[in-house]
Design an enzyme around this catalytic site. Sequence first.
Site, short mmCIF file in Angstrom:
data_model
loop_
_atom_site.label_atom_id
_atom_site.label_comp_id
_atom_site.label_asym_id
_atom_site.label_seq_id
_atom_site.Cartn_x
_atom_site.Cartn_y
_atom_site.Cartn_z
N ARG A 71 -26.25 -8.30 -6.72
CA ARG A 71 -25.00 -8.92 -6.27
C ARG A 71 -24.42 -8.20 -5.04
NH1 ARG A 71 -27.09 -11.41 -9.15
NH2 ARG A 71 -26.43 -12.58 -10.98
N SER A 112 -18.82 -15.83 -12.90
CA SER A 112 -18.61 -14.50 -13.49
C SER A 112 -17.51 -13.80 -12.72
CB SER A 112 -19.88 -13.67 -13.38
OG SER A 112 -20.91 -14.32 -14.06
N GLU A 165 -16.24 -9.45 -9.38
CA GLU A 165 -17.34 -9.98 -8.57
C GLU A 165 -16.88 -10.80 -7.36
OE1 GLU A 165 -21.07 -12.09 -10.25
OE2 GLU A 165 -20.07 -13.51 -8.94
C1 LIG Z 1 -19.09 -22.02 -12.21
C2 LIG Z 1 -19.67 -20.95 -11.30
C3 LIG Z 1 -20.91 -20.40 -11.59
C4 LIG Z 1 -21.47 -19.41 -10.76
N1 LIG Z 1 -22.69 -18.88 -11.09
C5 LIG Z 1 -23.24 -17.91 -10.33
C6 LIG Z 1 -24.52 -17.34 -10.67
O1 LIG Z 1 -25.15 -17.73 -11.65
N2 LIG Z 1 -25.01 -16.36 -9.88
C7 LIG Z 1 -24.35 -15.92 -8.77
O2 LIG Z 1 -24.87 -15.02 -8.11
N3 LIG Z 1 -23.15 -16.44 -8.41
C8 LIG Z 1 -22.58 -17.42 -9.15
N4 LIG Z 1 -21.35 -17.95 -8.83
C9 LIG Z 1 -20.64 -17.43 -7.64
C10 LIG Z 1 -20.80 -18.29 -6.35
O3 LIG Z 1 -21.13 -19.61 -6.68
C11 LIG Z 1 -21.86 -17.73 -5.41
O4 LIG Z 1 -21.53 -16.42 -5.06
C12 LIG Z 1 -22.00 -18.57 -4.13
O5 LIG Z 1 -23.13 -18.14 -3.41
C13 LIG Z 1 -20.78 -18.50 -3.22
O6 LIG Z 1 -20.99 -19.41 -2.15
P1 LIG Z 1 -19.77 -20.09 -1.42
O7 LIG Z 1 -20.30 -20.87 -0.28
O8 LIG Z 1 -18.90 -20.83 -2.39
O9 LIG Z 1 -19.02 -18.77 -0.91
P2 LIG Z 1 -17.46 -18.57 -0.61
O10 LIG Z 1 -16.69 -18.40 -1.85
O11 LIG Z 1 -16.99 -19.60 0.35
O12 LIG Z 1 -17.55 -17.17 0.13
C14 LIG Z 1 -17.89 -16.00 -0.60
C15 LIG Z 1 -17.99 -14.84 0.38
O13 LIG Z 1 -19.07 -15.07 1.27
C16 LIG Z 1 -18.62 -15.13 2.61
N5 LIG Z 1 -19.34 -16.23 3.27
C17 LIG Z 1 -19.47 -17.52 2.83
N6 LIG Z 1 -20.22 -18.23 3.68
C18 LIG Z 1 -20.58 -17.39 4.68
C19 LIG Z 1 -21.34 -17.53 5.87
N7 LIG Z 1 -21.89 -18.69 6.24
N8 LIG Z 1 -21.50 -16.43 6.65
C20 LIG Z 1 -20.94 -15.24 6.33
N9 LIG Z 1 -20.21 -15.04 5.21
C21 LIG Z 1 -20.02 -16.11 4.39
C22 LIG Z 1 -17.14 -15.39 2.54
O14 LIG Z 1 -16.48 -14.86 3.68
C23 LIG Z 1 -16.76 -14.69 1.27
O15 LIG Z 1 -16.56 -13.31 1.51
C24 LIG Z 1 -20.77 -18.96 -9.62
C25 LIG Z 1 -19.51 -19.53 -9.31
C26 LIG Z 1 -18.97 -20.52 -10.14
C27 LIG Z 1 -17.64 -21.13 -9.80
#
Ligand SMILES: Cc1cc2nc3c(=O)[nH]c(=O)nc-3n(C[C@H](O)[C@H](O)[C@H](O)COP(=O)(O)OP(=O)(O)OC[C@H]3O[C@@H](n4cnc5c(N)ncnc54)[C@H](O)[C@@H]3O)c2cc1C
Length: 342
Positions: A168, A242, A338
Site C-alpha cells: 500500500r 479499508s 489508509e
Molecule cells: C469500497 C471500496 C473498496 C476498496 N478496496 C480496495 C482494495 O481492495 N485494495 C486497495 O488497494 N484499495 C481499495 N480501495 C481504495 C481505493 O479504491 C484505491 O486506493 C483506488 O486506487 C483509489 O483510486 P482513486 O482514483 O479513487 O483515487 P483518489 O481517491 O482520487 O486519489 C487517491 C490518492 O491518489 C492520488 N491520485 C489519484 N489519481 C492520481 C493521478 N492520476 N496522478 C497522481 N496522483 C493521483 C490523489 O492525489 C490521492 O492522494 C477501496 C475503496 C473503496 C471505497
Amino acid sequence: MSAMDIHQQVPLKNYTTMRLGGSAAYFAEAHTAEDVATLHRTANAQHLPIFVLGGGSNTIVRDEGFAGLIVHIKILGFEVLADDIYSMTIKIGAGENWDKVVERTVVSNLSGIEALSAIPGTAGGAPVQNIGAYGQELADTLVSLEAYDTTTSQIVTLQNADCQFAYRSSIFREAETGRYIITSITLKLSKNLPNPPFYEALQRYFDERKVTIFTQQVVRDAVIDIRRDKLPNPIEFPNAGSFFKNAIIEDWQLHDLKKQYPDAPSYEMSDGRFKIPTGWLIEQTGFKGQVLHGMRIHDKNALVLINHEATGYADLAAARQEIVDAVYGKFRIPIEQEPLEL
Ligand SMILES: Cc1cc2nc3c(=O)[nH]c(=O)nc-3n(C[C@H](O)[C@H](O)[C@H](O)COP(=O)(O)OP(=O)(O)OC[C@H]3O[C@@H](n4cnc5c(N)ncnc54)[C@H](O)[C@@H]3O)c2cc1C
C-alpha cells in the site's frame, strides 16, 4: 484550456466516496496530458496548490476544504503496445475506471489483475497506493507509467522500479507526494490461465464450491462475490474501503501478542516481519457494528468505516481517534489510516 473550464467553490463531498468535507476553491477536469500541463501553469501563476483527484475512493476531505485547484483526471485510452503468444502490453489512460479496465482484460483472457476486480477508482489512482487484493497487487504487472512532473514541468516515464512499490505504498504516496500527476499506466498481462493455489479466502471459496477449472472470469466473479459481502457499496453506504492499513509488527511483538492472544491471526512477510489484520484488532475492542460520532464500524468487516450520519470531518476524526486509542490501549500496536487526506 479556457478559464471557463475552471469552476469555483465545488463541494468535494460529491467527488469522494466518503462523502464528507468542504469545498475546493477551484476545480477543473483534465482530459489530456496537455490539459494537465496547462492547469499546472495556471495554478502556478496564481500561486495556488494543486491536488489531483481520480475517483475519490481513497481521499478524505477536511471540513475546511481545499484552497487550491483540484485537477480531476479524466484522461481516457486503452492501447495495445505489444502482443505475442505469452503476453499483451497495454497502455491505459489515467482517468479510465479501474474495474472497467479489469473487466476488459478478463474478457480478453489476460491474467494479472483479475483479483483486483471491483476496486473503485481510476487507473491513475491505482499505482499511488499500489492497490492490492486477494494475492495480487498492481506492482506485479505494471511495467511503467507516464506522469507530468510538477518540479520540471515535463512528461516523464517512470519504470516499475522507480515507483518504489511496497505494501500500500509507492513514491507517489511517500517520498514524492504531489510531485507526479500520472497520465497513463502500462501493464504487461499474461495469456496463461490463473493457477491455484490462490490466496486463502479465494481458495476457500473455490474449495467450498468444488471449483476446479480456473479462468480469469472465474476468478473475477469469485472476487466480486466475496467482496460484495465484505465491502459496502459506497453509493449506498459512503466509505473509503479499508480505513486502516493492516498492522506490521516485529517478531518479538508477535511473540508477546500470541502469549496473550494465541488465536491472533498473523501472516509472515518476506522481510521477516508480520502482518496482523487490523480488522481483527478492532474487532477485539468490541467496536464492530457500532456507531461512533456518526461513523459506523462495518458489522461484516471492522476495517471499513461507513459515513452513517457524520456531520463532517470532525466526526470522522473523533471516531478514528477512539478506535486508534482503543487498539493501542489493548495491544500497544499503533494503527495507521489508509486513505489520503486532502
Ligand atoms: C469500497 C471500496 C473498496 C476498496 N478496496 C480496495 C482494495 O481492495 N485494495 C486497495 O488497494 N484499495 C481499495 N480501495 C481504495 C481505493 O479504491 C484505491 O486506493 C483506488 O486506487 C483509489 O483510486 P482513486 O482514483 O479513487 O483515487 P483518489 O481517491 O482520487 O486519489 C487517491 C490518492 O491518489 C492520488 N491520485 C489519484 N489519481 C492520481 C493521478 N492520476 N496522478 C497522481 N496522483 C493521483 C490523489 O492525489 C490521492 O492522494 C477501496 C475503496 C473503496 C471505497
